[in-house]
Design a protein around this motif. Structure first.
Motif, PDB file in Angstrom:
ATOM      1  N   ARG A 113      35.829  31.792  44.661  1.00 56.82           N
ATOM      2  CA  ARG A 113      36.418  31.028  43.550  1.00 56.82           C
ATOM      3  C   ARG A 113      35.331  30.501  42.628  1.00 56.82           C
ATOM      4  O   ARG A 113      34.342  29.945  43.074  1.00 56.82           O
ATOM      5  CB  ARG A 113      37.250  29.857  44.081  1.00 56.82           C
ATOM      6  CG  ARG A 113      37.984  29.110  42.960  1.00 56.82           C
ATOM      7  CD  ARG A 113      38.828  27.974  43.497  1.00 56.82           C
ATOM      8  NE  ARG A 113      38.016  26.892  44.039  1.00 56.82           N
ATOM      9  CZ  ARG A 113      37.481  25.921  43.279  1.00 56.82           C
ATOM     10  NH1 ARG A 113      37.648  25.917  41.965  1.00 56.82           N
ATOM     11  NH2 ARG A 113      36.757  24.972  43.857  1.00 56.82           N
ATOM     12  N   VAL A 118      38.934  34.084  40.232  1.00 54.97           N
ATOM     13  CA  VAL A 118      38.258  34.687  41.386  1.00 54.97           C
ATOM     14  C   VAL A 118      37.165  35.578  40.815  1.00 54.97           C
ATOM     15  O   VAL A 118      37.397  36.379  39.895  1.00 54.97           O
ATOM     16  CB  VAL A 118      39.228  35.491  42.284  1.00 54.97           C
ATOM     17  CG1 VAL A 118      40.051  36.481  41.506  1.00 54.97           C
ATOM     18  CG2 VAL A 118      38.459  36.205  43.383  1.00 54.97           C
ATOM     19  N   LEU A 142      43.110  33.078  39.246  1.00 52.44           N
ATOM     20  CA  LEU A 142      43.436  32.856  40.654  1.00 52.44           C
ATOM     21  C   LEU A 142      44.881  33.213  40.990  1.00 52.44           C
ATOM     22  O   LEU A 142      45.158  33.728  42.072  1.00 52.44           O
ATOM     23  CB  LEU A 142      43.178  31.394  41.017  1.00 52.44           C
ATOM     24  CG  LEU A 142      41.713  30.965  41.133  1.00 52.44           C
ATOM     25  CD1 LEU A 142      41.621  29.450  41.283  1.00 52.44           C
ATOM     26  CD2 LEU A 142      41.025  31.655  42.292  1.00 52.44           C
ATOM     27  N   GLY A 148      42.746  35.901  44.686  1.00 51.50           N
ATOM     28  CA  GLY A 148      42.908  34.617  44.026  1.00 51.50           C
ATOM     29  C   GLY A 148      43.931  33.733  44.697  1.00 51.50           C
ATOM     30  O   GLY A 148      43.730  32.513  44.829  1.00 51.50           O
ATOM     31  N   LEU A 151      42.376  32.182  47.800  1.00 50.51           N
ATOM     32  CA  LEU A 151      41.417  31.133  47.451  1.00 50.51           C
ATOM     33  C   LEU A 151      42.122  29.901  46.882  1.00 50.51           C
ATOM     34  O   LEU A 151      41.717  28.762  47.147  1.00 50.51           O
ATOM     35  CB  LEU A 151      40.407  31.686  46.442  1.00 50.51           C
ATOM     36  CG  LEU A 151      39.507  32.797  46.985  1.00 50.51           C
ATOM     37  CD1 LEU A 151      38.743  33.477  45.847  1.00 50.51           C
ATOM     38  CD2 LEU A 151      38.538  32.256  48.018  1.00 50.51           C
TER      39      LEU A 151
END
Length: 262
Positions: A113, A118, A142, A148, A151
């Motif tokens: 991240r 991402v 993200l 993404g 994360l």
């Protein structure tokens, strides 16, 4: 949005800040620029941009092509590769990524991240692999990709709320482009231990990602595969999860029972 006039209010800006703006003017889609293009993108006077570009070329941070166009220099890459904190993560992940790639035969990726995106540190691909918009040093929002979503699901609460507040632009009809849909997918990623995203970025591609944990048990990266969006794609889930656990162990992560609750 009104563009700042060249050098407007920049006399208080340090030389380092101006140099950083010049380096940030380049992209993977446009890796070579003229000095005039650099000046326009940075808001610097052409003379200022030309002087700073010349200094950066001397130090090897930029280079010039035969046609005088400017691009990022090898020296900058050398320094990044020498000291980047992501190197240990990439080194730990690579053997597992290669093993997954041998199985899936398409794309295997490692992402971290960066803000609300991402950032992909590594990608293994193959000839005739399914379409994939991500690339090394490339970014995706993200909310849009499997990496993404993993994360974001395990990231700070304030980042989740900021992303949920939008804007959420749909790449395809399957993209999680509404807060309700995104909340559902994030909850699923936390509960299942992976994100499964058929057609979220491109209709023909499916992404599966699992979290990679560091020594303190927190999620530091996502390992993902991009494969054709077809009925057999579910079979790659255990492969991705096992590889992500392997990378986590290589980074010194605690066992599953020791991982802190999210």
């Amino acid at each position: 949005m009104t563009r700042t006039a060249p050098d407007e209010d920049t006399h208080h800006e340090s030389v380092l800040s101006r140099a950083a703006r010049i380096l940030e003017a380049f992209s993977q889609d446009e890796p070579a620029l003229t000095v005039s293009e650099i000046a326009r993108r940075t808001g610097l006077h052409v003379a200022t941009a030309s002087r700073l570009v010349a200094e950066l070329v001397v130090h090897g941070f930029l280079s010039r092509d035969d046609d005088r166009r400017v691009r990022i220099g090898v020296r900058l890459w050398e320094l990044v590769m020498r000291a980047s904190p992501t190197l240990s993560l990439r080194d730990a992940a690579m053997p597992f990524m290669e093993g997954v790639h041998d199985v899936v035969g398409h794309h295997v990726q490692l992402g971290v991240r960066q803000g609300d995106d991402v950032l992909f540190l590594e990608r293994l691909s193959a000839p005739n692999a399914v379409i994939n918009y991500s690339r090394i040093a490339g970014r995706l929002p993200l909310y849009a990709s499997s990496s993404g979503l993993v994360l974001l699901a395990h990231g700070p609460a304030d980042v989740r709320e900021r992303v949920l507040a939008g804007p959420l632009t749909a790449y395809t009809a399957a993209t999680a482009a509404t807060p309700a849909r995104l909340r559902t997918l994030l909850a699923g990623a936390r509960q299942q231990g992976y994100a499964f995203c058929p057609g979220h970025v491109h209709e023909e591609a499916l992404g599966v990602a699992a979290p990679v944990r560091g020594a303190d048990g927190t999620v530091v990266a996502a390992l993902s595969v991009i494969v054709p969006n077809d009925a057999g794609a579910q079979a790659v889930v255990p492969v991705v999860r096992m590889a992500a656990r392997g990378v986590s162990r290589a980074l010194g992560a605690p066992t599953a029972r020791e991982v802190p609750a999210v």
